[in-house]
Design a protein around this motif. Sequence first.
Motif, mmCIF file in Angstrom:
data_model
loop_
_atom_site.group_PDB
_atom_site.id
_atom_site.type_symbol
_atom_site.label_atom_id
_atom_site.label_comp_id
_atom_site.label_asym_id
_atom_site.label_seq_id
_atom_site.Cartn_x
_atom_site.Cartn_y
_atom_site.Cartn_z
ATOM 1 N N ASP A 163 54.415 23.610 -29.916
ATOM 2 C CA ASP A 163 55.577 23.189 -30.702
ATOM 3 C C ASP A 163 56.157 21.943 -30.034
ATOM 4 O O ASP A 163 57.362 21.810 -29.868
ATOM 5 C CB ASP A 163 56.591 24.340 -30.773
ATOM 6 C CG ASP A 163 57.743 24.042 -31.734
ATOM 7 O OD1 ASP A 163 57.598 23.137 -32.586
ATOM 8 O OD2 ASP A 163 58.788 24.711 -31.614
ATOM 9 N N HIS A 203 63.415 31.273 -25.915
ATOM 10 C CA HIS A 203 62.032 31.720 -25.735
ATOM 11 C C HIS A 203 61.344 30.858 -24.692
ATOM 12 O O HIS A 203 61.836 29.778 -24.355
ATOM 13 C CB HIS A 203 61.268 31.624 -27.064
ATOM 14 C CG HIS A 203 61.534 30.333 -27.802
ATOM 15 N ND1 HIS A 203 62.493 30.224 -28.779
ATOM 16 C CD2 HIS A 203 60.988 29.100 -27.696
ATOM 17 C CE1 HIS A 203 62.526 28.986 -29.253
ATOM 18 N NE2 HIS A 203 61.623 28.269 -28.603
ATOM 19 N N ASP A 240 68.785 24.614 -27.110
ATOM 20 C CA ASP A 240 67.975 24.872 -28.299
ATOM 21 C C ASP A 240 68.310 26.251 -28.903
ATOM 22 O O ASP A 240 68.396 27.230 -28.151
ATOM 23 C CB ASP A 240 66.505 24.838 -27.853
ATOM 24 C CG ASP A 240 65.533 24.876 -29.009
ATOM 25 O OD1 ASP A 240 65.559 23.948 -29.827
ATOM 26 O OD2 ASP A 240 64.722 25.824 -29.072
ATOM 27 N N GLU A 245 72.572 23.970 -30.275
ATOM 28 C CA GLU A 245 71.979 23.953 -31.608
ATOM 29 C C GLU A 245 72.214 25.328 -32.217
ATOM 30 O O GLU A 245 71.691 26.322 -31.711
ATOM 31 C CB GLU A 245 70.483 23.662 -31.528
ATOM 32 C CG GLU A 245 69.903 23.493 -32.935
ATOM 33 C CD GLU A 245 68.410 23.691 -33.026
ATOM 34 O OE1 GLU A 245 67.799 23.170 -33.956
ATOM 35 O OE2 GLU A 245 67.838 24.388 -32.155
ATOM 36 N N HIS A 286 64.643 15.476 -34.905
ATOM 37 C CA HIS A 286 63.190 15.638 -34.975
ATOM 38 C C HIS A 286 62.755 16.787 -35.882
ATOM 39 O O HIS A 286 61.562 17.025 -36.031
ATOM 40 C CB HIS A 286 62.670 15.855 -33.560
ATOM 41 C CG HIS A 286 63.231 17.134 -32.976
ATOM 42 N ND1 HIS A 286 64.564 17.263 -32.631
ATOM 43 C CD2 HIS A 286 62.668 18.325 -32.728
ATOM 44 C CE1 HIS A 286 64.780 18.476 -32.180
ATOM 45 N NE2 HIS A 286 63.646 19.157 -32.232
ATOM 46 N N ASP A 287 63.711 17.549 -36.422
ATOM 47 C CA ASP A 287 63.376 18.647 -37.332
ATOM 48 C C ASP A 287 63.718 18.320 -38.782
ATOM 49 O O ASP A 287 63.490 19.145 -39.672
ATOM 50 C CB ASP A 287 64.170 19.921 -36.962
ATOM 51 C CG ASP A 287 63.818 20.448 -35.585
ATOM 52 O OD1 ASP A 287 62.646 20.311 -35.178
ATOM 53 O OD2 ASP A 287 64.710 21.011 -34.927
ATOM 54 N N ARG A 294 58.727 18.421 -40.936
ATOM 55 C CA ARG A 294 59.372 17.853 -39.749
ATOM 56 C C ARG A 294 58.617 16.623 -39.252
ATOM 57 O O ARG A 294 59.180 15.808 -38.530
ATOM 58 C CB ARG A 294 59.444 18.907 -38.638
ATOM 59 C CG ARG A 294 60.102 20.204 -39.096
ATOM 60 C CD ARG A 294 60.501 21.081 -37.939
ATOM 61 N NE ARG A 294 59.353 21.566 -37.168
ATOM 62 C CZ ARG A 294 59.473 22.330 -36.099
ATOM 63 N NH1 ARG A 294 60.668 22.673 -35.654
ATOM 64 N NH2 ARG A 294 58.404 22.748 -35.456
#
Length: 551
Positions: free
Chosen positions: A58, A101, A197, A248, A322-323, A408
């Motif tokens: 990712d 994560h 994040d 975020e 970036h998303d 994205r």
Amino acid sequence: MKDFKKSVIYQIYPKSFCDSDGDGLGDLRGIIGKLDYIKELGADYIWMTPFFVSPQNDNGYDVEDYYNIDPRYGTMEDFQELAAEADKRGIGLMLDMVFNHTSSHHQWFKKALAGDETYKNYYIFRKGKGPGVPPTNWESKFGGNAWEYVPEFDEYYLHLFDVSQPDLNWENEEVRREMAKIVRFWMEKGVRGFRFDVVNLISKAAYEDDYQGDGRRFYTDGPRIHEFLRELNENSFGQNPEIVTVGEMSSTSMENCFLYAGAESKELSMVFSFHHLKVDFAGNEKWVLVPYDFRKLKDILFSWQTGMAENNAWNAVFWCNHDQPRVVSRFGKEGKYREISAKMLAAAIHFMRGTPYVYQGEELGMTNAGFTEISQYRDVESLNHFRILQEKGLSQDDAYRILRVHSRDNSRTPMQWSDEKEAGFTEGTPWIGVNPNYKEINAAAQVGSEDSVFNFYKKLISLRKKYDIIAYGDITPIEANHPALLAYKRSWQGENLMVLCNFFEKELIWKPEENLKGYVKLIGNYSEESSWEDEVKLRPFETIVLYQAAE
Ligand code: GLC
């Protein structure tokens, strides 16, 4: 000490920013070479998305080692040099902390899979509901069920994102201690800020089936989230009042954001919320094609603006990252009005109450990628959904049409530096294709050109430094129901600011309630004279920003 309310933050996606060694991937030395460009724009901080050791499933949001830099991006020496060079230019670095994560390649997860109970407890393992039935029906954000079966344990682990991104167990105090330690490590390296994040997903409420949605109500803004953030604050970045932080917040509620970003709450400096960027979704469903809803966009922006202000909490204001697809392709218009609409969209948010973020290339009016082949896409979410859409019965063409709008990768094509080969991004072959419009849209052509989108952004940033009202003023929405106009007023210590934006191609005439004779124009996106006194006339995608000094 910088005031984050008067600051502007520039976001870099390192992989696509500038490649210094010809391997086709952007890197830290590439960023060093472009610091003068960012300084010229006037940004105060650079937020860099993750460049830690990672298998890159990712693009770095799958961290294998939080303490080391992925050799593809450079070395710790490069990082130190970047921090020092940025500092010389008065720019602070903000790092991206992916704490919901890790990567499945992280040594903690490897130990967990080897059966080490200490590390199994770093993650979220659960028994299934029956043979072949996962613990809950939650969906992964990247498609499919959010649980992965581990036959050795006859258990599943939770991954709200990709299967290679197992969720951490924040109920475990040891995990929380590890996270604070990582933040402190980077603070010692001279980092000035952090972006956390999807941090509002770290406290899970209950592991139950969701019969109304995809499971998010069981883990979004969960029961211990404020406690966890206050603890992290206390044990790390809160120890240095100069550090700026942004969380975020995925599918959050405003009430929670009053606390996340409240002036008194000792959690974070500000929040990213995304409701205004779902106005071209069907509910929470992103992988559909629906025209964007302008009134909804305005409603959401205004309710967050006024709600956060009333509760003394602070917003991050942004269109791009970036998303997200490129804003000019999304709410503006490519082609004839590309530059005009890019400037209007910039003005629309830069005068709002909050800290503006500019995502690399946004300041050039860069557009969506325009990919036509699945082989051009790199993003795990896009690749998964391309398959899922077809499994659901959509034709390949329809799946392509959706990807072209929502993927994205639209914002991940290389930064367009010049009209030279590969847009001046790399001497080699870029990891993802350059947008062919780089010949026309590039930094080299814009920096020295007074009318460019770049210079419009530069002016917006310098106005923020000059007029305190932009950072500190109150905000009042105007004509909330108007179908094409986005307008608001800022006021502070007797000064006033009127921000008027026509979001459409059709010319717009509007009679203000207040006579605007005493106002002067601060900035606009048409070189020809604008008119605003008795009635305001706004040409296609026109913005004018008017200012009235205190008596
Ligand atoms: C955030 C990041 C996104 C990433 C996801 C999982 O939404 O911005 O790029 O894929 O979290 O870490």
